[in-house]
Structure formats: C-alpha cells, structure tokens
Scaffold this active site. Structure first.
Site, PDB file in Angstrom:
ATOM      1  N   LYS A 125       0.487  -1.638  -0.307  1.00  0.00           N
ATOM      2  CA  LYS A 125      -0.083   0.012   0.012  1.00  0.00           C
ATOM      3  C   LYS A 125       0.822   0.946   0.175  1.00  0.00           C
ATOM      4  O   LYS A 125       0.317   2.091  -0.172  1.00  0.00           O
ATOM      5  CB  LYS A 125      -1.048  -0.459   1.101  1.00  0.00           C
ATOM      6  CG  LYS A 125      -0.820  -0.066   2.373  1.00  0.00           C
ATOM      7  CD  LYS A 125      -1.361  -0.366   3.543  1.00  0.00           C
ATOM      8  CE  LYS A 125      -0.848  -0.202   5.461  1.00  0.00           C
ATOM      9  NZ  LYS A 125      -0.877  -1.546   5.101  1.00  0.00           N
ATOM     10  N   ASN A 148      -1.006   7.343   6.549  1.00  0.00           N
ATOM     11  CA  ASN A 148      -0.364   6.047   6.956  1.00  0.00           C
ATOM     12  C   ASN A 148       0.835   5.907   6.230  1.00  0.00           C
ATOM     13  O   ASN A 148       2.577   5.637   7.017  1.00  0.00           O
ATOM     14  CB  ASN A 148      -0.631   4.518   6.820  1.00  0.00           C
ATOM     15  CG  ASN A 148      -0.100   3.934   7.558  1.00  0.00           C
ATOM     16  OD1 ASN A 148      -0.209   4.192   8.844  1.00  0.00           O
ATOM     17  ND2 ASN A 148      -0.066   2.370   7.482  1.00  0.00           N
ATOM     18  N   HIS A 194      -1.391  -8.458  12.169  1.00  0.00           N
ATOM     19  CA  HIS A 194      -2.314  -7.474  13.015  1.00  0.00           C
ATOM     20  C   HIS A 194      -3.475  -8.453  13.649  1.00  0.00           C
ATOM     21  O   HIS A 194      -3.890  -7.921  14.555  1.00  0.00           O
ATOM     22  CB  HIS A 194      -2.659  -6.201  12.785  1.00  0.00           C
ATOM     23  CG  HIS A 194      -1.619  -5.195  11.706  1.00  0.00           C
ATOM     24  ND1 HIS A 194      -0.319  -4.875  12.501  1.00  0.00           N
ATOM     25  CD2 HIS A 194      -0.936  -4.570  10.821  1.00  0.00           C
ATOM     26  CE1 HIS A 194       0.151  -4.301  12.131  1.00  0.00           C
ATOM     27  NE2 HIS A 194      -0.379  -4.199  10.773  1.00  0.00           N
TER      28      HIS A 194
END
Length: 454
Positions: A125, A148, A194
């Site tokens: 990403k 981010n 995660h």
C-alpha cells in the site's frame, strides 16, 4: 493544515500526542474546538503544551461534556483489550473516531466533490500510494499525499474541488473512520496481519472491506481469496486487478502479464518493462492499480505511462542505490520477513544476498524454492546461525556479522562472478533491532557503504 470546523464550539477528548495526534489537536483547535488532550508520555504532553494544546488527565475527567474521543491509531480499540480511554468513552456514550474521520466530515461539509483516494492492503500500500500520487502529480494535478505513509492527513492542505488527496490507510485507521467515503477506494490484498489487534482473520478482512464498501468507485486486487470475496460482494462500480500466476486470465479484470497492463479484453494500457522502480510481479499489481485510479480521475494514457516511467520508487523497497560496472546494488531493507524478501528474490537472478538480523517466526525456510537464484549469501546479525543451517548445502554463504563486512565482500564477489548483471541485494528477511534502531537506519547504512566503495 486542515482546520476541523465541524467540531467548532464542542468539547473533544484526544488521546495520543505523537505526530498525527499533535497535528489533530492543532487542527481541531484551529477549527474552534475545545480540545482536552492526554498522552501517557511526559515528553509528548510537554511538547503539546508548548504548542498551545490544553493538557488534561482524561482518567480524572468528567466525560459527560465530551462530543467525541479522537484516538491515535496506535492505541488498542478492541484487542488485545480496549485501552482505558476507550472504556471511559464507551461508558459515557461518547463516539470514538480518528483523524481521517475528522477529514471525511470536513470534506463533506466544505468540498464534497473533492477527489479523495484511499488505499489499503496488507502489502504494497505504501508503494502504491506513492505511485498514484506521483502519476497524478506528473499529470498536472494538485496532489496531497499522506496518512499512514508519513504526513498526518490533517497536516495536509484542506480538501478542495481541484485538489486530490491520496491517503494510505492502515486497518487501525479504517477502524476509527466509521463514515469513510472516498471517491476511489483501493484494496491491494489481504493476508494475515495484526491479528493481535483485530482478533481474527475474519474481523481483519471485515475492517478492510469497510473502505471498499464506502467508496464511490472501488479498485480491488483479486489475487487472494478474501479480496476476491470482497470484490464479489461489491458487485458494481468496481475495477478488478489481476496478476495471473498461471495460464488462466480473469476476463473481468485489468490484468498484467509480462509487464503489460491490459484491459479485460486484452487492449494494452501501460508497459512497466524496464522501469527499475517497478520490478517484479508485486509491482505490476501496484502499477495496474495506479493505472485504474488515474484513469478514473481522468488522466490520459500518455500521461499515465509518463508517470509510471518516471516513478523513483520508495526508499528501502527494492531501491536501486548504485551500480559499479555490471553490478547493481539494491536496498530492500524494508523486507523484514520472508514474504517480503520473496518478492525481491523473484525480481532478480545472480543474487549476492545480504540477509539477517532479528529473525521472525519461520525464518527463511519459505524461501528455499528461490535459492537457485542466489549466487552467494552473506549473513549478518543474530539470525546467522539459524539461517546458515537453512542455507547449508543449498547456497554458499559467508558469515559477515555486520554490513560493514558484508557489503565489500558481496561487491567483490559479484564483480568477479562473470554474470552479466549480478545484484548485491540487501533484503534481510529480519527485523533490524539487533543492530539498528529500525529498517530505515539499516538501509541508509547500506547505501552509505555502497557509495563508499568508490
């Protein structure tokens, strides 16, 4: 800065005063909110107070007057257990949101037609975000890139009709953005990650799907089962992206084979062959996604190709940092696990591979099928013994312990190998913490050592 006027004259609690948290507090204050902020770090509280932010211990505060809790994405919302600030907010019936939610509300209030591209995915990403922003900027658009990937979203210029925000979003940020509604929502892929913060793979995928569900147009990589399922549920207003691994081509997707991005009917759209920053099948997907987004925002095919061809890449991600004669030096320090290193090994041959550090679960065993691409391995750091055991009998290796030893040895061996384009590749498949504070410092040191070779 993007002042947040949608909370003017309202009292807002904010927890987490790191980079994005401090920017959020300042944006809320600039828009007229009454912000009461807290962080467990003394240094962060002092820094915020010096910036004019009101500091108040939220553990000792009456929450009945708060309109919202703005939470840093690094703070647990659900797993392994909710943070104490989350429990206090829920007990008081106060909504819990993040900085990108504030941006979304401000965009709807001030410039609802402003283009907003949101990108998520387990892998790729950051590169895709940077690539989309680069292509659009090279095509003459006013582009703001952040989230981010580095710059906090509220530190960017405000949304406006002619300004495109290209925003990378982690799963933590999506979780704190209940009204996420980008013009274009991108999902690259989904693999387990995660899970300590999301509980299960199903919950993790469901959070990623929120970005696609709220987008006016969705662009989805369909090379993994969870992403394909999300694309199928979306149904309409979607561009699928497929990088085939065998002979079967998707007939309803942009596809990339042999470096050519094609329409579902086979019409060529872009060529990424020869673009050093876009080597490898994983970068083909990144390129195809960028093509889909740029087309949706009105760029011509010529402008898109020019943007792809001039993309410099991101530091520490298969970054070409030098060449001495036929030897190419590549900094892939961001590869902190075997899955990331696999992409680099697939992109090159005649590899002089520098690896090691603090090993992750599984070590380099998943990379055994790619050992035939490696001419020699140079071991550094704490994982040396374990990695030597995996390499034994399959790849010749040298124990170097440090980059300072490994880089000149690899450079010398590559230069005398006789291969047409040998590659000295730092792709450690490890965390850096045994010798370096982070992967950036490790990659920068590799670059310095390459430049010092003369």
């Amino acid at each position: 800065m993007t002042p947040i006027t949608t909370f003017a004259d309202r009292k807002v609690a904010l927890f987490g005063l790191g980079g994005s948290g401090l920017a959020t507090a300042q944006a809320l204050k600039a828009g007229g909110a009454d912000v009461r902020a807290w962080d467990d770090s003394d240094d962060s509280r002092v820094r915020a107070q010096e910036a004019g932010i009101t500091i108040q211990d939220l553990r000792e505060t009456d929450w009945s007057d708060f309109t919202a809790l703005v939470l840093s994405p690094g703070v647990p919302l659900t797993h392994p257990e909710p943070h104490w600030s989350v429990r206090r907010a829920r007990d008081a019936g106060v909504e819990i949101i993040g900085d990108i939610e504030l941006f979304c509300r401000e965009r709807r209030a001030q410039a609802p037609g402003a283009p907003f591209v949101a990108i998520t995915g387990t892998n790729g990403k950051s590169t895709t975000t940077a690539l989309i922003a680069h292509v659009l900027a090279q095509g003459g658009r006013d582009v703001q890139m952040g989230g981010n990937i580095g710059t906090a979203i509220l530190s960017l210029e405000p949304p406006a009709e002619g300004r495109v925000h290209v925003i990378e979003m982690s799963s933590f940020q999506i979780d704190l953005t209940p009204s996420l509604d980008p013009s274009v929502g991108v999902l690259m892929n989904i693999t387990p990650d995660h899970l300590d913060r999301h509980g299960t793979m199903e919950q993790y995928a469901a959070i990623k799907e929120r970005l696609i569900r709220g987008a006016a147009l969705a662009v989805v990589g369909v090379d993994d089962a969870p992403s394909r399922a999300i694309a199928d549920r979306r149904g309409t207003d979607i561009a699928r992206v497929h990088v085939p691994q065998g002979d079967v081509l998707a007939t309803d997707a942009l596809t990339v084979r042999d470096g050519i991005v094609r329409e579902p009917d086979g019409t060529p759209l872009a060529d990424v062959n020869g673009i050093g920053s876009l080597r490898g099948a994983h970068n083909w997907q990144n390129a195809a996604v960028a093509v889909a987004v740029a087309r949706a925002l009105g760029l011509s095919g010529e402008a898109i190709q020019a943007g792809l061809s001039s993309f410099p890449g991101l530091p520490h991600r298969m970054e070409e940092v030098g060449r001495r004669g036929p030897v190419l030096f590549v900094n892939d320090s961001k590869a902190t696990n075997a899955d990331s290193t696999e992409k680099a090994l697939l992109a090159f041959r005649d590899i002089h591979w520098i690896l090691g550090g603090k090993a992750k679960d599984g070590g380099i065993f998943p990379l055994v099928p790619y050992f035939e691409r490696v001419a020699h391995a140079y071991l550094i750091g704490a994982a040396s013994d374990a990695f030597a055991a995996t390499l034994e009998g399959a790849v010749p290796y040298t124990r170097c312990e440090t980059l300072e030893v490994a880089v000149p040895k690899a450079a010398e061996n590559a230069a005398t190998s006789g291969a047409p384009e040998p590659v000295v590749l730092l792709s450690p498949a490890c965390a850096s913490y045994d010798q370096f504070p982070n992967f950036e410092v490790r990659g920068n040191r590799f670059r310095e050592l390459v430049q010092a070779l003369g």
